[in-house]
Motif scaffolding. Structure first.
Motif, PDB file in Angstrom:
ATOM      1  N   GLU A  91     -58.387  34.144  -2.885  1.00 30.00           N
ATOM      2  CA  GLU A  91     -59.820  34.474  -2.948  1.00 30.00           C
ATOM      3  C   GLU A  91     -60.524  33.420  -3.792  1.00 30.00           C
ATOM      4  OE1 GLU A  91     -60.296  39.116  -3.155  1.00 30.00           O
ATOM      5  OE2 GLU A  91     -58.668  38.455  -4.489  1.00 30.00           O
ATOM      6  N   VAL A  92     -61.617  32.918  -3.283  1.00 34.79           N
ATOM      7  CA  VAL A  92     -62.392  31.914  -4.002  1.00 34.79           C
ATOM      8  C   VAL A  92     -63.830  32.406  -4.112  1.00 34.79           C
ATOM      9  CG1 VAL A  92     -63.181  29.523  -4.059  1.00 34.79           C
ATOM     10  CG2 VAL A  92     -60.910  30.053  -3.169  1.00 34.79           C
ATOM     11  N   PHE A  93     -64.320  32.419  -5.346  1.00 36.15           N
ATOM     12  CA  PHE A  93     -65.700  32.778  -5.663  1.00 36.15           C
ATOM     13  C   PHE A  93     -66.396  31.533  -6.188  1.00 36.15           C
ATOM     14  CE2 PHE A  93     -63.035  36.439  -6.346  1.00 36.15           C
ATOM     15  CZ  PHE A  93     -63.753  37.515  -5.869  1.00 36.15           C
ATOM     16  N   GLN A 137     -64.915  19.717  -4.361  1.00 34.54           N
ATOM     17  CA  GLN A 137     -65.810  18.686  -4.861  1.00 34.54           C
ATOM     18  C   GLN A 137     -66.913  18.400  -3.853  1.00 34.54           C
ATOM     19  OE1 GLN A 137     -66.116  17.140  -7.761  1.00 34.54           O
ATOM     20  NE2 GLN A 137     -64.463  18.358  -8.592  1.00 34.54           N
ATOM     21  N   PRO A 138     -68.123  18.175  -4.248  1.00 36.11           N
ATOM     22  CA  PRO A 138     -68.661  17.897  -5.576  1.00 36.11           C
ATOM     23  C   PRO A 138     -69.065  19.151  -6.358  1.00 36.11           C
ATOM     24  CG  PRO A 138     -70.400  17.615  -3.989  1.00 36.11           C
ATOM     25  CD  PRO A 138     -69.142  17.995  -3.209  1.00 36.11           C
ATOM     26  N   PHE A 139     -68.706  20.320  -5.873  1.00 38.38           N
ATOM     27  CA  PHE A 139     -69.063  21.556  -6.553  1.00 38.38           C
ATOM     28  C   PHE A 139     -68.016  21.864  -7.623  1.00 38.38           C
ATOM     29  CE2 PHE A 139     -70.761  21.698  -2.259  1.00 38.38           C
ATOM     30  CZ  PHE A 139     -72.104  21.848  -2.532  1.00 38.38           C
ATOM     31  N   ASP A 140     -68.466  22.315  -8.789  1.00 46.30           N
ATOM     32  CA  ASP A 140     -67.602  22.557  -9.943  1.00 46.30           C
ATOM     33  C   ASP A 140     -66.974  23.944  -9.840  1.00 46.30           C
ATOM     34  OD1 ASP A 140     -66.315  22.563 -12.371  1.00 46.30           O
ATOM     35  OD2 ASP A 140     -68.142  22.814 -13.554  1.00 46.30           O
ATOM     36  N   LEU A 141     -65.799  24.011  -9.238  1.00 43.45           N
ATOM     37  CA  LEU A 141     -65.123  25.288  -9.031  1.00 43.45           C
ATOM     38  C   LEU A 141     -64.599  25.875 -10.338  1.00 43.45           C
ATOM     39  CD1 LEU A 141     -64.566  27.105  -6.642  1.00 43.45           C
ATOM     40  CD2 LEU A 141     -62.378  25.977  -6.350  1.00 43.45           C
ATOM     41  N   ASN A 142     -64.223  25.018 -11.285  1.00 42.09           N
ATOM     42  CA  ASN A 142     -63.742  25.528 -12.573  1.00 42.09           C
ATOM     43  C   ASN A 142     -64.870  26.095 -13.422  1.00 42.09           C
ATOM     44  OD1 ASN A 142     -61.035  24.953 -12.142  1.00 42.09           O
ATOM     45  ND2 ASN A 142     -61.237  22.872 -12.911  1.00 42.09           N
ATOM     46  N   GLY A 143     -66.031  25.471 -13.398  1.00 39.39           N
ATOM     47  CA  GLY A 143     -67.152  25.909 -14.222  1.00 39.39           C
ATOM     48  C   GLY A 143     -67.977  27.024 -13.616  1.00 39.39           C
ATOM     49  N   ASN A 144     -68.165  26.995 -12.303  1.00 38.52           N
ATOM     50  CA  ASN A 144     -69.024  27.976 -11.634  1.00 38.52           C
ATOM     51  C   ASN A 144     -68.282  28.844 -10.633  1.00 38.52           C
ATOM     52  OD1 ASN A 144     -71.289  27.014 -12.977  1.00 38.52           O
ATOM     53  ND2 ASN A 144     -71.678  25.473 -11.414  1.00 38.52           N
ATOM     54  N   GLY A 145     -66.973  28.818 -10.674  1.00 37.70           N
ATOM     55  CA  GLY A 145     -66.221  29.576  -9.684  1.00 37.70           C
ATOM     56  C   GLY A 145     -64.941  30.142 -10.237  1.00 37.70           C
ATOM     57  N   LYS A 146     -64.202  30.787  -9.364  1.00 35.21           N
ATOM     58  CA  LYS A 146     -62.897  31.348  -9.723  1.00 35.21           C
ATOM     59  C   LYS A 146     -62.031  31.386  -8.477  1.00 35.21           C
ATOM     60  CE  LYS A 146     -61.992  34.455 -12.849  1.00 35.21           C
ATOM     61  NZ  LYS A 146     -61.943  35.693 -13.635  1.00 35.21           N
ATOM     62  N   TYR A 186     -65.842  31.780 -13.850  1.00 31.42           N
ATOM     63  CA  TYR A 186     -66.789  32.724 -13.270  1.00 31.42           C
ATOM     64  C   TYR A 186     -66.226  34.140 -13.376  1.00 31.42           C
ATOM     65  CZ  TYR A 186     -70.066  34.736  -9.919  1.00 31.42           C
ATOM     66  OH  TYR A 186     -71.024  35.495  -9.315  1.00 31.42           O
ATOM     67  N   SER A 187     -67.085  35.089 -13.689  1.00 26.87           N
ATOM     68  CA  SER A 187     -66.658  36.480 -13.850  1.00 26.87           C
ATOM     69  C   SER A 187     -66.606  37.159 -12.487  1.00 26.87           C
ATOM     70  CB  SER A 187     -67.627  37.222 -14.774  1.00 26.87           C
ATOM     71  OG  SER A 187     -67.257  38.566 -14.881  1.00 26.87           O
ATOM     72  N   ALA A 188     -65.378  37.326 -11.972  1.00 23.82           N
ATOM     73  CA  ALA A 188     -65.187  37.969 -10.675  1.00 23.82           C
ATOM     74  C   ALA A 188     -63.836  38.665 -10.679  1.00 23.82           C
ATOM     75  CB  ALA A 188     -65.233  36.933  -9.555  1.00 23.82           C
ATOM     76  N   THR A 189     -63.755  39.738  -9.926  1.00 29.20           N
ATOM     77  CA  THR A 189     -62.483  40.452  -9.802  1.00 29.20           C
ATOM     78  C   THR A 189     -62.038  40.447  -8.348  1.00 29.20           C
ATOM     79  OG1 THR A 189     -63.624  42.564  -9.548  1.00 29.20           O
ATOM     80  CG2 THR A 189     -62.927  41.966 -11.773  1.00 29.20           C
ATOM     81  N   SER A 190     -60.763  40.512  -8.171  1.00 29.60           N
ATOM     82  CA  SER A 190     -60.172  40.467  -6.844  1.00 29.60           C
ATOM     83  C   SER A 190     -60.509  41.722  -6.054  1.00 29.60           C
ATOM     84  CB  SER A 190     -58.650  40.327  -6.962  1.00 29.60           C
ATOM     85  OG  SER A 190     -58.054  40.419  -5.698  1.00 29.60           O
ATOM     86  N   SER A 191     -60.813  41.557  -4.787  1.00 33.48           N
ATOM     87  CA  SER A 191     -61.064  42.708  -3.927  1.00 33.48           C
ATOM     88  C   SER A 191     -59.758  43.362  -3.479  1.00 33.48           C
ATOM     89  CB  SER A 191     -61.881  42.288  -2.709  1.00 33.48           C
ATOM     90  OG  SER A 191     -61.150  41.393  -1.911  1.00 33.48           O
ATOM     91  N   VAL A 192     -58.644  42.680  -3.697  1.00 29.55           N
ATOM     92  CA  VAL A 192     -57.338  43.211  -3.326  1.00 29.55           C
ATOM     93  C   VAL A 192     -56.858  44.212  -4.376  1.00 29.55           C
ATOM     94  CG1 VAL A 192     -54.931  42.593  -2.872  1.00 29.55           C
ATOM     95  CG2 VAL A 192     -56.763  41.116  -2.075  1.00 29.55           C
ATOM     96  N   GLY A 193     -57.178  43.947  -5.618  1.00 28.62           N
ATOM     97  CA  GLY A 193     -56.738  44.765  -6.734  1.00 28.62           C
ATOM     98  C   GLY A 193     -56.458  43.867  -7.924  1.00 28.62           C
ATOM     99  N   SER A 194     -56.282  44.449  -9.093  1.00 31.43           N
ATOM    100  CA  SER A 194     -56.054  43.617 -10.265  1.00 31.43           C
ATOM    101  C   SER A 194     -54.911  44.099 -11.147  1.00 31.43           C
ATOM    102  CB  SER A 194     -57.342  43.529 -11.097  1.00 31.43           C
ATOM    103  OG  SER A 194     -57.753  44.821 -11.483  1.00 31.43           O
ATOM    104  N   VAL A 195     -54.272  45.205 -10.806  1.00 35.63           N
ATOM    105  CA  VAL A 195     -53.185  45.745 -11.610  1.00 35.63           C
ATOM    106  C   VAL A 195     -51.858  45.414 -10.938  1.00 35.63           C
ATOM    107  CG1 VAL A 195     -52.165  47.828 -12.588  1.00 35.63           C
ATOM    108  CG2 VAL A 195     -54.655  47.612 -12.435  1.00 35.63           C
ATOM    109  N   VAL A 196     -51.058  44.552 -11.600  1.00 36.17           N
ATOM    110  CA  VAL A 196     -49.758  44.199 -11.048  1.00 36.17           C
ATOM    111  C   VAL A 196     -48.887  45.453 -10.997  1.00 36.17           C
ATOM    112  CG1 VAL A 196     -47.681  42.826 -11.410  1.00 36.17           C
ATOM    113  CG2 VAL A 196     -49.926  41.825 -11.842  1.00 36.17           C
TER     114      VAL A 196
END
Length: 166
Positions: free
Chosen positions: A130-132, A64-73, A98-108
């Motif tokens: 990770e926070v974008f 806060q005051p930045f909208d992490l749910n609306g503009n972030g991930k 926010y449209s972002a993918t993990s740099s660690v990987g995304s396939v469980v």
């Protein structure tokens, strides 16, 4: 007359200073959210989906005051290794629009990409947070927007956290 000539320059410097200040604060908030999330997840012996949901709410409060749910991930990942010492994703949870993918990987179950200086051995786990955040300046004199990204790596204190409990 002299003041009238320098007033536009002063206005531009003032507006640029506000944008830079907001960018610095947003960068600090994203860094704190990433570090706090990894630390909070790594504290428990087990983690549930309900607890993760509460922690995502905490990350939004930290930002806060930045909208992490609306503009972030926010993406939380559990990386562990079996006897072969190859890092693999054991679970991943995320929140935010926010449209972002993990740099660690995304396939469980798939391979995980960790920094070269960070190794995970057999039966060890690393929690990656990770926070974008997509930052839009108020005046836009310096740029039209940028993505702020921070990650944090913590080892669990009490257990392996290799699964999300119901």
């Amino acid at each position: 007359v002299e003041f009238a000539l320098i007033l536009p320059l002063l206005a531009v410097v003032f507006m640029g200073g506000i944008d830079v200040g907001q960018l610095v604060v947003a960068n600090l908030k994203v860094y704190n959210a990433a570090s706090s999330m990894a630390d909070l997840v790594a504290r428990d012996k087990t983690i549930s989906a309900a607890t993760l949901s509460d922690l995502f709410g905490a990350a939004s409060q930290v930002a806060q005051p930045f909208d992490l749910n609306g503009n972030g991930k926010v993406i939380i990942t559990s990386v562990s290794a079996d006897t072969d010492n190859d890092p693999r994703l054991f679970w991943q949870s995320e929140q935010g629009s926010y449209s972002a993918t993990s740099s660690v990987g995304s396939v469980v179950g798939g391979p995980a990409s960790l920094p070269p200086s960070l190794q995970v051995g057999a039966q060890e786990t690393i929690i990656v947070s990770e926070v974008f955040y997509h930052f839009e300046p108020i005046f836009g004199l310096l740029n039209t927007g940028t993505t702020i990204y921070h990650s944090a790596y913590y080892r669990p204190r009490l257990g392996t956290l290799r699964e999300i409990t119901p």
